[in-house]
Design a protein around this motif. Sequence first.
Motif, mmCIF file in Angstrom:
data_model
loop_
_atom_site.group_PDB
_atom_site.id
_atom_site.type_symbol
_atom_site.label_atom_id
_atom_site.label_comp_id
_atom_site.label_asym_id
_atom_site.label_seq_id
_atom_site.Cartn_x
_atom_site.Cartn_y
_atom_site.Cartn_z
ATOM 1 N N VAL A 131 90.866 -33.942 -34.538
ATOM 2 C CA VAL A 131 89.908 -33.666 -33.465
ATOM 3 C C VAL A 131 89.783 -32.158 -33.254
ATOM 4 N N ALA A 132 90.914 -31.455 -33.253
ATOM 5 C CA ALA A 132 90.884 -30.004 -33.074
ATOM 6 C C ALA A 132 90.109 -29.341 -34.211
ATOM 7 N N GLN A 133 90.330 -29.801 -35.447
ATOM 8 C CA GLN A 133 89.602 -29.268 -36.600
ATOM 9 C C GLN A 133 88.105 -29.527 -36.460
ATOM 10 N N ALA A 134 87.746 -30.750 -36.039
ATOM 11 C CA ALA A 134 86.334 -31.102 -35.875
ATOM 12 C C ALA A 134 85.683 -30.246 -34.790
ATOM 13 N N ASP A 135 86.415 -30.007 -33.703
ATOM 14 C CA ASP A 135 85.890 -29.152 -32.631
ATOM 15 C C ASP A 135 85.642 -27.732 -33.140
ATOM 16 N N LYS A 136 86.594 -27.204 -33.897
ATOM 17 C CA LYS A 136 86.438 -25.853 -34.452
ATOM 18 C C LYS A 136 85.238 -25.788 -35.391
ATOM 19 N N LYS A 137 85.099 -26.802 -36.248
ATOM 20 C CA LYS A 137 83.958 -26.843 -37.175
ATOM 21 C C LYS A 137 82.647 -26.893 -36.400
ATOM 22 N N SER A 138 82.608 -27.700 -35.363
ATOM 23 C CA SER A 138 81.404 -27.835 -34.554
ATOM 24 C C SER A 138 81.006 -26.488 -33.941
ATOM 25 N N ILE A 139 81.988 -25.771 -33.415
ATOM 26 C CA ILE A 139 81.718 -24.451 -32.821
ATOM 27 C C ILE A 139 81.206 -23.481 -33.885
ATOM 28 N N ILE A 140 81.859 -23.487 -35.038
ATOM 29 C CA ILE A 140 81.452 -22.583 -36.126
ATOM 30 C C ILE A 140 80.041 -22.916 -36.601
ATOM 31 N N PHE A 141 79.736 -24.209 -36.793
ATOM 32 C CA PHE A 141 78.396 -24.601 -37.230
ATOM 33 C C PHE A 141 77.353 -24.195 -36.204
ATOM 34 N N ASP A 142 77.670 -24.383 -34.924
ATOM 35 C CA ASP A 142 76.750 -24.000 -33.851
ATOM 36 C C ASP A 142 76.492 -22.497 -33.886
ATOM 37 N N MET A 143 77.548 -21.714 -34.090
ATOM 38 C CA MET A 143 77.397 -20.254 -34.179
ATOM 39 C C MET A 143 76.558 -19.872 -35.395
ATOM 40 N N MET A 144 76.777 -20.545 -36.522
ATOM 41 C CA MET A 144 76.019 -20.249 -37.746
ATOM 42 C C MET A 144 74.531 -20.549 -37.554
ATOM 43 N N ILE A 145 74.233 -21.669 -36.902
ATOM 44 C CA ILE A 145 72.832 -22.026 -36.661
ATOM 45 C C ILE A 145 72.188 -21.007 -35.732
ATOM 46 N N SER A 146 72.892 -20.627 -34.663
ATOM 47 C CA SER A 146 72.357 -19.621 -33.739
ATOM 48 C C SER A 146 72.103 -18.311 -34.456
ATOM 49 N N LEU A 147 73.038 -17.904 -35.278
ATOM 50 C CA LEU A 147 72.895 -16.661 -36.038
ATOM 51 C C LEU A 147 71.710 -16.742 -37.006
ATOM 52 N N ALA A 148 71.574 -17.869 -37.700
ATOM 53 C CA ALA A 148 70.459 -18.039 -38.637
ATOM 54 C C ALA A 148 69.121 -18.044 -37.907
ATOM 55 N N GLU A 149 69.056 -18.710 -36.762
ATOM 56 C CA GLU A 149 67.812 -18.732 -35.985
ATOM 57 C C GLU A 149 67.430 -17.318 -35.543
ATOM 58 N N LYS A 150 68.421 -16.570 -35.113
ATOM 59 C CA LYS A 150 68.183 -15.211 -34.627
ATOM 60 C C LYS A 150 67.814 -14.279 -35.783
ATOM 61 N N GLU A 151 68.571 -14.368 -36.889
ATOM 62 C CA GLU A 151 68.392 -13.478 -38.036
ATOM 63 C C GLU A 151 67.052 -13.699 -38.730
ATOM 64 N N TYR A 152 66.667 -14.981 -38.911
ATOM 65 C CA TYR A 152 65.460 -15.293 -39.666
ATOM 66 C C TYR A 152 64.275 -15.666 -38.773
ATOM 67 N N SER A 153 64.482 -15.642 -37.487
ATOM 68 C CA SER A 153 63.427 -15.965 -36.511
ATOM 69 C C SER A 153 62.758 -17.312 -36.807
ATOM 70 N N ILE A 154 63.569 -18.298 -37.108
ATOM 71 C CA ILE A 154 63.029 -19.647 -37.327
ATOM 72 C C ILE A 154 63.813 -20.646 -36.484
#
Length: 139
Positions: free
Chosen positions: A95-118
């Motif tokens: 569960v702890a690993q899944a939570d960490k992955k979820s946070i990282i994926f969320d950060m990656m998506i936010s970064l991609a949305e911001k970086e590529y404006s999509i």
Amino acid sequence: MKKYVKRTQKDYSLTLKLQVVKEIESGELSTKAAQRKYGIQARSTVMNWLRKYGSFDWENQTPSNMPKTPEQKVMELEAKVKLLEKQKKLLEHQVAQADKKSIIFDMMISLAEKEYSIPIRKNSLPEQSTSTENDTKKA
């Protein structure tokens, strides 16, 4: 005493198998004596029948119909508790690993949305939910 008759595996009826198991478990015959009496070639055949049809608990090496002592019950329960604690620890780690992955994926998506404006995340539109309501009303 019956004369020895060589048999094949196909010759053994369920009734015979159960009779052999009953006689061995009651102490009337040993496995060797049952082999001689019924013309069973291999000891492993008799042992397989005992495992399959008998009342002996092969995992714990005790007859399953024998009442367990309080000490045996406590030991079994302690073993179960240890197993459950180990499983709980493993699941908590997952569960702890899944939570960490979820946070990282969320950060990656936010970064991609911001970086590529999509927009990557899909936002449900209000008209989508009303259109399904209208469809169900029409039916």
